[in-house]
Motif scaffolding. Structure first.
Motif, PDB file in Angstrom:
ATOM      1  N   GLN A 252       0.813  -1.215   0.000  1.00 52.76           N
ATOM      2  CA  GLN A 252       0.000   0.000   0.000  1.00 52.76           C
ATOM      3  C   GLN A 252       0.848   1.267   0.000  1.00 52.76           C
ATOM      4  OE1 GLN A 252      -2.872  -0.316   3.214  1.00 52.76           O
ATOM      5  NE2 GLN A 252      -4.415  -0.910   1.724  1.00 52.76           N
ATOM      6  N   THR A 253       2.016   1.217   0.659  1.00 55.59           N
ATOM      7  CA  THR A 253       2.892   2.386   0.678  1.00 55.59           C
ATOM      8  C   THR A 253       3.315   2.755  -0.746  1.00 55.59           C
ATOM      9  OG1 THR A 253       4.670   0.844   1.095  1.00 55.59           O
ATOM     10  CG2 THR A 253       3.852   2.072   2.981  1.00 55.59           C
ATOM     11  N   LEU A 256       0.382   4.189  -2.737  1.00 56.09           N
ATOM     12  CA  LEU A 256       0.072   5.572  -2.391  1.00 56.09           C
ATOM     13  C   LEU A 256       1.058   6.524  -3.068  1.00 56.09           C
ATOM     14  CD1 LEU A 256      -1.624   7.510  -0.648  1.00 56.09           C
ATOM     15  CD2 LEU A 256      -0.021   7.130   1.208  1.00 56.09           C
ATOM     16  N   LEU A 260       0.503   9.332  -5.999  1.00 58.25           N
ATOM     17  CA  LEU A 260       0.903  10.728  -5.828  1.00 58.25           C
ATOM     18  C   LEU A 260       1.756  11.175  -7.009  1.00 58.25           C
ATOM     19  CD1 LEU A 260       1.807  10.991  -2.038  1.00 58.25           C
ATOM     20  CD2 LEU A 260       0.037  12.272  -3.240  1.00 58.25           C
ATOM     21  N   PRO A 274       6.138   2.338   6.509  1.00 61.83           N
ATOM     22  CA  PRO A 274       5.152   3.415   6.633  1.00 61.83           C
ATOM     23  C   PRO A 274       5.779   4.731   7.115  1.00 61.83           C
ATOM     24  CG  PRO A 274       4.320   1.413   7.628  1.00 61.83           C
ATOM     25  CD  PRO A 274       5.721   1.126   7.221  1.00 61.83           C
ATOM     26  N   CYS A 275       6.746   4.660   8.038  1.00 59.31           N
ATOM     27  CA  CYS A 275       7.344   5.891   8.553  1.00 59.31           C
ATOM     28  C   CYS A 275       8.161   6.593   7.472  1.00 59.31           C
ATOM     29  CB  CYS A 275       8.227   5.594   9.761  1.00 59.31           C
ATOM     30  SG  CYS A 275       7.259   5.004  11.146  1.00 59.31           S
ATOM     31  N   CYS A 277       7.730   6.269   4.349  1.00 60.77           N
ATOM     32  CA  CYS A 277       6.762   6.714   3.343  1.00 60.77           C
ATOM     33  C   CYS A 277       6.200   8.069   3.759  1.00 60.77           C
ATOM     34  CB  CYS A 277       5.655   5.671   3.219  1.00 60.77           C
ATOM     35  SG  CYS A 277       4.278   6.189   2.213  1.00 60.77           S
ATOM     36  N   ALA A 278       5.831   8.195   5.050  1.00 64.93           N
ATOM     37  CA  ALA A 278       5.299   9.455   5.556  1.00 64.93           C
ATOM     38  C   ALA A 278       6.337  10.562   5.397  1.00 64.93           C
ATOM     39  CB  ALA A 278       4.893   9.296   7.014  1.00 64.93           C
ATOM     40  N   ALA A 279       7.603  10.229   5.724  1.00 61.92           N
ATOM     41  CA  ALA A 279       8.665  11.224   5.628  1.00 61.92           C
ATOM     42  C   ALA A 279       8.810  11.726   4.193  1.00 61.92           C
ATOM     43  CB  ALA A 279       9.980  10.630   6.121  1.00 61.92           C
ATOM     44  N   ILE A 281       6.460  11.772   1.914  1.00 57.15           N
ATOM     45  CA  ILE A 281       5.310  12.605   1.569  1.00 57.15           C
ATOM     46  C   ILE A 281       5.498  14.012   2.149  1.00 57.15           C
ATOM     47  CG2 ILE A 281       2.823  12.929   1.908  1.00 57.15           C
ATOM     48  CD1 ILE A 281       2.571   9.869   1.875  1.00 57.15           C
ATOM     49  N   VAL A 282       5.958  14.045   3.403  1.00 54.41           N
ATOM     50  CA  VAL A 282       6.185  15.341   4.038  1.00 54.41           C
ATOM     51  C   VAL A 282       7.206  16.149   3.236  1.00 54.41           C
ATOM     52  CG1 VAL A 282       7.129  16.464   6.091  1.00 54.41           C
ATOM     53  CG2 VAL A 282       5.566  14.542   6.331  1.00 54.41           C
ATOM     54  N   LEU A 285       5.533  17.513   0.133  1.00 57.91           N
ATOM     55  CA  LEU A 285       4.476  18.483   0.441  1.00 57.91           C
ATOM     56  C   LEU A 285       5.066  19.823   0.855  1.00 57.91           C
ATOM     57  CD1 LEU A 285       1.690  16.496   2.331  1.00 57.91           C
ATOM     58  CD2 LEU A 285       1.732  17.292  -0.029  1.00 57.91           C
TER      59      LEU A 285
ATOM     60  N   VAL B 252       0.732   4.776   7.659  1.00 61.55           N
ATOM     61  CA  VAL B 252       1.318   5.953   7.021  1.00 61.55           C
ATOM     62  C   VAL B 252       0.639   7.208   7.567  1.00 61.55           C
ATOM     63  CG1 VAL B 252       1.660   7.171   4.843  1.00 61.55           C
ATOM     64  CG2 VAL B 252       1.916   4.688   4.928  1.00 61.55           C
ATOM     65  N   ALA B 255       1.958   7.968  10.923  1.00 56.63           N
ATOM     66  CA  ALA B 255       3.312   8.521  10.852  1.00 56.63           C
ATOM     67  C   ALA B 255       3.268   9.963  10.358  1.00 56.63           C
ATOM     68  CB  ALA B 255       4.178   7.664   9.930  1.00 56.63           C
ATOM     69  N   LEU B 256       2.359  10.234   9.423  1.00 62.21           N
ATOM     70  CA  LEU B 256       2.235  11.595   8.896  1.00 62.21           C
ATOM     71  C   LEU B 256       1.843  12.557  10.010  1.00 62.21           C
ATOM     72  CD1 LEU B 256       0.487  11.174   5.438  1.00 62.21           C
ATOM     73  CD2 LEU B 256       2.662  12.309   5.886  1.00 62.21           C
ATOM     74  N   VAL B 270      -6.091   3.320   0.304  1.00 66.35           N
ATOM     75  CA  VAL B 270      -5.168   4.195  -0.406  1.00 66.35           C
ATOM     76  C   VAL B 270      -5.934   5.350  -1.062  1.00 66.35           C
ATOM     77  CG1 VAL B 270      -3.570   4.316  -2.346  1.00 66.35           C
ATOM     78  CG2 VAL B 270      -3.482   2.378  -0.789  1.00 66.35           C
TER      79      VAL B 270
END
Lengths: 287, 283, 275
Positions: A252-253, A256, A260, A274-275, A277-279, A281-282, A285, B252, B255-256, B270
């Motif tokens: 899923q990561t 996503l 994007l 996941p972490c 992945c979040a980083a 995205i941040v 963004l 995710v 984490a975000l 998703v």
């Protein structure tokens, strides 16, 4: 790195049977090399030839065409002796999908000893190897338990212990996690990864679970009897559309990040944690 | 078509033996009408026992299973009629196929119900359609089908009984991702078209998030959480504490939030995450 | 769980009896059975019963478990007792009622036969199933029969078959229950109807069960081949069976018991069992 398994243009067809079921070409011209200590995941839809390949590597089936080398020795053709086959089987073992159908003995330690007994290892040595193998998979406590009362994950660990006791160099896991619950899967995958790291065990892991494939060093993707991708998890899952076409999935990561990217963001798509992945995205963004 | 209400239900395995084990402990849940409810829980949480209660394969020690307003054990002699109203598809149902042709096998349930031949014919062809089985396959022996086709044939065998409630235990276990998506969307389409209440038991959080309208979480013999997927998966810490997981994409989102980008914790697909990230879009 | 009660009769333990060599246990169990059949009068039975109680103590198994194992025999015991009481003619008539007459000898005989059945069952289960794992038992049997392999009897194959059968009985029972539940969920009815209807109702269970058993057999064969199994030749065993002082003690005691029974039979007076 030392080569352990080399396949060159392997093909295999299941013969047609008397009831008129036509012959089925399960493998077509498959070539790859696997080195000692590698952790390879094989993905593919049902009927893509993964299990047939596993059976060829364990020498349960013999290829129609092409050559297979194990430990540098040729295993296909007319010149192969029974001894060669036995010695190759000693190096490369398999853990099957249904944990119930591979355990022979009623008592855990007797089952772990089964392979060593077949090899003719002296009794005292078997004892030592079995104790060591049980400790390696964390099942020492269960040595005298009955096999049929264990959970699925424990049964698979017993099967792994059997291979460790035989001092196998390589274990092929043929969808060994498919019938397990998430806890059992975690426990088996943890054991596999640790053995690969600590005991330098070569692992070939056939699976439908994409997140398990991300744990490997290398992912081979099969479709309709051939190899369509071969690379690091990052490289393979980066080709999401091709995977979806092959009836497969991506984590899923990755999905996503991929979406994007399609929406015009400049993100890396080969991230599974996941972490992280979040980083990522941040990071985009904030731009 | 019907809701199932579970009232004060308890069940103990092996009562009176040294192996006595409380499988269900005072359970109260309602499985809603005309929707897909997901039932999740780790192995041994009591969800399989609960499933066997729903169609009367097990009889509760105390408490009631109320189907369409009536206790199913009000008249124990009529329990077999409850089994027609609550269809149960077991884990790996392809291993129960037995008849000479797929068609005969699918007709086994309807025949036991005492349907007339022309009704059976109709029920079978409808079920075949819902399960997504190619019509030319139904005259074949079930043992000549591929794994995925067998699974669908077994599914059709229960759908053909036209149950008011359809219960499925791990319907997608062991299938590849493509076949997984296919069979689960078949089940969803069937639910939407027929109005049957569907209950799916699964270990896959991703599948539950994708296909269920409501989710019930079991732990140690009792339900501990209930709600829409968004409600349940936003309580990730509680899920972790009962040995369960959340979809990767929910992780995710968590984490975000830690990184200071709050798109909400009620993210479970998703598509949903993408909508929130790109603004507007979905929901 | 249910199955374990019915089949996993082995009781974990580290007693004298548990530690005996299964080969000797097999031999001595046969010997013991002979001794039980040699018993002719109440004194010999008393002696053997005492020795059996001694065995229970040696096994360190809760006597309740042994008594429970006799439950399925209640019917057989009752029937043999009744037959003996009413049919056996003797000298001391106790009472008669119409065509039925009961003699003292009949009652004694019934009692002794019941004691014999109980002794037979409890001693063999105690020595062979409660204190010996099935696998040790098949191992013991294989080694005892090993000389027969010289005349080309498939001793190893036979013992491997036994091992695998023991391993798969619980698995197949579980499977049967699953299939039955699945067919019940489709409205199958196994408990009502005529005999013919019931037999027919078994088809939906038996066919999937057979197919699954064959599939398991095939997979197991491949798994065994992958684990380098090539038959009995050149195989070693992890657990080598060792005889110890315990087996010698067992042998001596059993021989003495046998002698005592023979002597008491010969010289002691009293009623002699018939049958």
């Amino acid at each position: 790195m030392k080569e352990l398994i080399r396949a060159e243009h392997l093909s295999y067809a299941y013969p047609s049977d008397e009831d008129g079921v036509p012959a089925h070409q399960a493998l077509k011209d498959v070539s790859f090399t696997i080195n000692e200590g590698e952790f390879v995941a094989i993905l593919g839809h049902n009927g893509s030839g993964k299990s047939t390949l596993a059976k060829l590597l364990c020498m349960v089936l013999e290829a129609d065409e092409g050559s297979l080398y194990i430990g540098g020795k040729k295993m296909t053709g007319d010149s192969v002796s029974d001894e060669d086959i036995y010695s190759a089987r000693r190096d490369v073992g398999m853990v099957f999908q249904n944990p119930d159908n591979q355990l022979v003995a009623t008592i855990v330690e007797e089952d772990v000893a089964f392979g060593c007994e077949n090899l003719g290892v002296p009794s005292e040595k078997i004892r030592k190897r079995v104790d060591y193998a049980l400790a390696t998979v964390g099942m020492t406590k269960y040595a005298r338990h009955e096999t049929h009362r264990l959970s699925g994950g424990q049964k698979q660990r017993i099967a792994i212990a059997g291979a460790i006791a035989m001092k196998r160099k390589c274990i092929i896991f043929d969808e060994s996690t498919a019938m397990l619950d998430p806890a059992g899967r975690k426990e088996v995958m943890g054991t596999i990864a640790r053995l690969n790291r600590e005991e330098n065990l070569t692992v070939i892991h056939i699976t439908h679970y994409m997140n398990e494939a991300t744990m490997a060093d290398r992912v081979i993707v099969m479709s309709d009897g051939g190899i369509i991708m071969d690379g690091t998890p990052g490289e393979v899952f980066n080709r999401a559309t091709e995977l979806w076409d092959a009836n497969l999935d991506v984590p899923q990561t990755t999905e996503l990040l991929w979406k994007l990217k399609e929406a015009g963001y400049d993100v890396k798509t080969d991230i599974f944690d996941p972490c992280e992945c979040a980083a990522e995205i941040v990071r985009v963004l904030k731009k | 078509m019907a809701e199932i209400q579970i009232k004060d239900l308890s069940y103990i395995y092996g009562k009176g033996t040294p192996y006595e084990m409380k499988a269900l402990d005072n359970v109260n849940i309602t499985f809603g009408d005309n929707m897909i409810t997901g039932l999740i829980g780790h192995t041994g949480s009591g969800k399989s026992t609960l499933v066997h209660m729903l169609n009367g394969l097990l009889r509760p020690d105390s408490g009631q299973v109320i189907l369409g307003g009536k206790d199913i054990w009000a008249d124990p002699k009529k329990i077999s009629s409850v089994r027609f109203r609550v269809g149960l598809v077991m884990q790996y149902p392809e291993y129960q196929l037995f008849d000479e042709t797929v068609k005969k096998d699918i007709a086994f349930g309807p025949k036991n119900m005492g349907m007339k031949p022309e009704e059976i014919e109709k029920a079978v062809s409808e079920a075949v359609k819902f399960a997504g089985l190619r019509p030319e396959l139904i005259e074949k022996s079930p043992f000549d089908l591929s794994g995925g086709q067998k699974r669908r044939a077994a599914l059709a065998g229960v759908m053909a009984m036209k149950p008011e409630v359809l219960v499925l235990d791990e319907p997608a276990a062991g299938l590849d991702p493509g076949a997984r998506r296919e069979i689960l969307s078949r089940i969803r389409d069937y639910q939407r078209e027929s109005g049957t209440s569907v209950i799916i038991v699964s270990h896959s959080m991703e599948d539950m998030a994708m296909y269920c309208d409501r989710v019930v979480v079991m732990s140690h013999g009792t339900p501990v959480m209930e709600g829409t997927p968004a409600e349940v998966f936003s309580r990730a810490d509680e899920l972790f504490s009962v040995g369960l997981d959340v979809p990767e994409v929910t992780k995710v989102a968590r984490a975000l939030k830690e990184c200071g980008v709050d798109i909400g914790l009620d993210i479970y697909t998703v598509k949903f995450a993408l909508g929130r990230l790109l603004g507007g879009g979905e929901i | 769980m249910k199955n374990s009660v019915a089949f996993g009769q082995y009781c974990e333990g580290k007693s004298f009896l548990h530690k005996m060599d299964p080969r000797w246990k097999l031999v001595l169990a046969v010997f013991y059975i002979v001794v039980i059949f040699l018993c002719k009068n109440i004194f010999t039975f008393a002696l053997v019963a005492l020795s059996a109680i001694g065995l229970v103590a040696l096994s360190e198994i809760n006597p309740k478990i042994i008594i429970r194992s006799l439950k399925p025999l209640v019917m057989i015991i009752c029937v043999t007792a009744i037959i003996n009481i009413f049919w056996l003619k003797g000298e001391t008539l106790l009472f008669s009622f119409g065509p039925i007459s009961v003699y003292l000898e009949g009652i004694i005989n019934a009692f002794l036969i019941v004691v014999r059945v109980i002794l037979l069952v409890s001693v063999t289960t105690l020595m062979l199933t409660y204190t010996t794992t099935p696998i040790a038992l098949t191992d013991g049997l294989e080694q005892l029969l090993a000389p027969l392999a010289k005349i080309k009897l498939p001793v190893h194959e036979f013992s491997m078959m036994m091992t695998i059968a023991l391993r798969f009985i619980p698995t197949l029972l579980e499977e049967t229950e699953k299939i039955m539940n699945a067919q019940r969920a489709r409205g199958a009815d196994f408990s009502t109807g005529s005999l013919k209807q019931r037999a027919k109702a078994l088809v939906p269970i038996l066919i999937p069960l057979f197919i699954s058993a064959f599939r398991r057999a095939e997979e197991l064969a491949i798994a065994m081949e992958c684990r380098c199994y090539t038959g009995g030749e050149g195989r070693t065993r992890m657990n080598v069976l060792h005889s110890s002082y315990r087996d010698l003690v067992g042998l001596i005691v059993t021989v003495l018991l046998c002698l005592a029974v023979v002597l008491i039979n010969k010289f002691a007076p009293g009623y002699r069992i018939s049958m």
